[in-house]
Write a protein that holds these residues in place. Structure first.
Motif, mmCIF file in Angstrom:
data_model
loop_
_atom_site.group_PDB
_atom_site.id
_atom_site.type_symbol
_atom_site.label_atom_id
_atom_site.label_comp_id
_atom_site.label_asym_id
_atom_site.label_seq_id
_atom_site.Cartn_x
_atom_site.Cartn_y
_atom_site.Cartn_z
ATOM 1 N N TRP A 130 0.825 -1.204 0.000
ATOM 2 C CA TRP A 130 0.000 0.000 0.000
ATOM 3 C C TRP A 130 0.862 1.258 0.000
ATOM 4 O O TRP A 130 0.538 2.249 -0.678
ATOM 5 N N LEU A 131 1.963 1.229 0.732
ATOM 6 C CA LEU A 131 2.870 2.377 0.729
ATOM 7 C C LEU A 131 3.541 2.543 -0.630
ATOM 8 O O LEU A 131 3.748 3.664 -1.107
ATOM 9 N N ASP A 132 3.889 1.424 -1.257
ATOM 10 C CA ASP A 132 4.467 1.488 -2.602
ATOM 11 C C ASP A 132 3.506 2.187 -3.564
ATOM 12 O O ASP A 132 3.910 3.042 -4.365
ATOM 13 N N SER A 133 2.239 1.815 -3.495
ATOM 14 C CA SER A 133 1.238 2.412 -4.379
ATOM 15 C C SER A 133 1.062 3.899 -4.085
ATOM 16 O O SER A 133 0.907 4.712 -5.003
ATOM 17 N N LEU A 134 1.096 4.259 -2.792
ATOM 18 C CA LEU A 134 0.960 5.665 -2.419
ATOM 19 C C LEU A 134 2.140 6.484 -2.943
ATOM 20 O O LEU A 134 1.963 7.598 -3.460
ATOM 21 N N VAL A 135 3.341 5.930 -2.826
ATOM 22 C CA VAL A 135 4.534 6.616 -3.343
ATOM 23 C C VAL A 135 4.428 6.791 -4.855
ATOM 24 O O VAL A 135 4.750 7.859 -5.396
ATOM 25 N N GLY A 136 3.963 5.758 -5.551
ATOM 26 C CA GLY A 136 3.783 5.863 -6.996
ATOM 27 C C GLY A 136 2.766 6.932 -7.364
ATOM 28 O O GLY A 136 2.978 7.730 -8.281
ATOM 29 N N LEU A 137 1.650 6.958 -6.638
ATOM 30 C CA LEU A 137 0.612 7.956 -6.894
ATOM 31 C C LEU A 137 1.144 9.371 -6.666
ATOM 32 O O LEU A 137 0.948 10.262 -7.509
ATOM 33 N N LEU A 138 1.820 9.582 -5.542
ATOM 34 C CA LEU A 138 2.366 10.904 -5.236
ATOM 35 C C LEU A 138 3.437 11.303 -6.253
ATOM 36 O O LEU A 138 3.541 12.476 -6.637
ATOM 37 N N GLY A 139 4.223 10.319 -6.704
ATOM 38 C CA GLY A 139 5.215 10.605 -7.728
ATOM 39 C C GLY A 139 4.566 11.091 -9.007
ATOM 40 O O GLY A 139 5.031 12.049 -9.635
ATOM 41 N N GLY A 140 3.466 10.447 -9.411
ATOM 42 C CA GLY A 140 2.744 10.880 -10.603
ATOM 43 C C GLY A 140 2.146 12.263 -10.441
ATOM 44 O O GLY A 140 2.202 13.088 -11.353
#
Length: 247
Positions: A130-140
């Motif tokens: 879930w943290l990986d996905s959040l980091v990806g979302l924030l990166g985008g």
């Protein structure tokens, strides 16, 4: 094309291509300063993004086995990241991009400076989908609002005790996908004009050659050496963002 223009384009292509081949990220940090001297901002950003994608495709090939062996890990970052680009563009009218870039630059400097001085690197081993996905979302989102899509993913993966190929198998395709989206958007805005086409005739061959040199150096790095390189690049990225906004 004058000699001065050719020189700046060539230096930017070689610097950006080399660092992309070496680390899989950081092209804009090392190339954009050269391009902005002789090109309009939208053209310079288009050239950097285009070169990042081309050089990144070479980098993808050397970690293709790691990408295919753990596709779910990559997709946890990539799918939210692509969604985040659209959200970031929508937020442009409501957020001061300059202030956001300053905040991100400060965070990168603190993170990169702290871990650059530590003898032991962090080793965050527990799976965190879930943290990986959040980091990806924030990166985008940050890519869409402030053109710093790779900042948070780079910080996050440098905390993980992955091999250099596993780390690159996340960062490289993430950057290629986000920047491919940027290239398409800028092309629709007219960035792919005669000036850009002429500049690409210089930057593409030199950038690809420089990326191969960077890849050769990457192959010689240890896993720990590569993680330290990412942390140093994080510090350099933060300093570069701060300088571009303040001066």
């Amino acid at each position: 094309m004058t000699y001065d223009i050719f020189l700046y384009l060539a230096l930017g292509a070689m610097a950006g291509g080399f660092i992309n081949g070496l680390a899989g990220t950081g092209t804009a940090l090392f190339a954009l300063g050269f391009y902005l001297v002789v090109l309009q901002p939208i053209t310079a950003v288009f050239i950097v993004a285009f070169m990042s994608v081309l050089a990144g495709l070479q980098g993808l090939w050397i970690v293709r086995a790691e990408i295919l062996s753990q596709p779910k890990r990559l997709l946890r970052f990539l799918i939210p990241g692509l969604c985040g680009v659209s959200l970031g563009v929508m937020l442009l009218d409501h957020i001061n991009a300059g202030t956001l870039r300053l905040a991100i630059g400060g965070l990168l400097i603190v993170y990169g400076g702290y871990f650059s001085m530590r003898a032991a690197l962090p080793a965050f081993e527990r799976p965190t989908p879930w943290l990986d996905s959040l980091v990806g979302l924030l990166g985008g989102i940050l890519g869409g609002t402030a053109s710093v899509s790779g900042a948070l993913p780079q910080m996050w993966v440098s905390l993980r005790p992955w091999t250099k190929s596993e780390t690159r198998a996340v960062l490289q395709p993430f950057n290629v996908a986000i920047l491919s989206t940027t290239v398409v958007v800028l092309a629709f805005k007219g960035a792919f004009d005669a000036t850009a086409q002429t500049a690409l005739l210089v930057t593409v061959p030199l950038g690809l050659i420089a990326a191969q040199i960077g890849i050769a150096v990457f192959r010689r790095l240890s896993d720990t050496g590569f993680r330290r390189l990412l942390i140093l690049l994080t510090l350099a990225m933060g300093l570069g963002i701060m300088a571009s906004e303040l001066f």
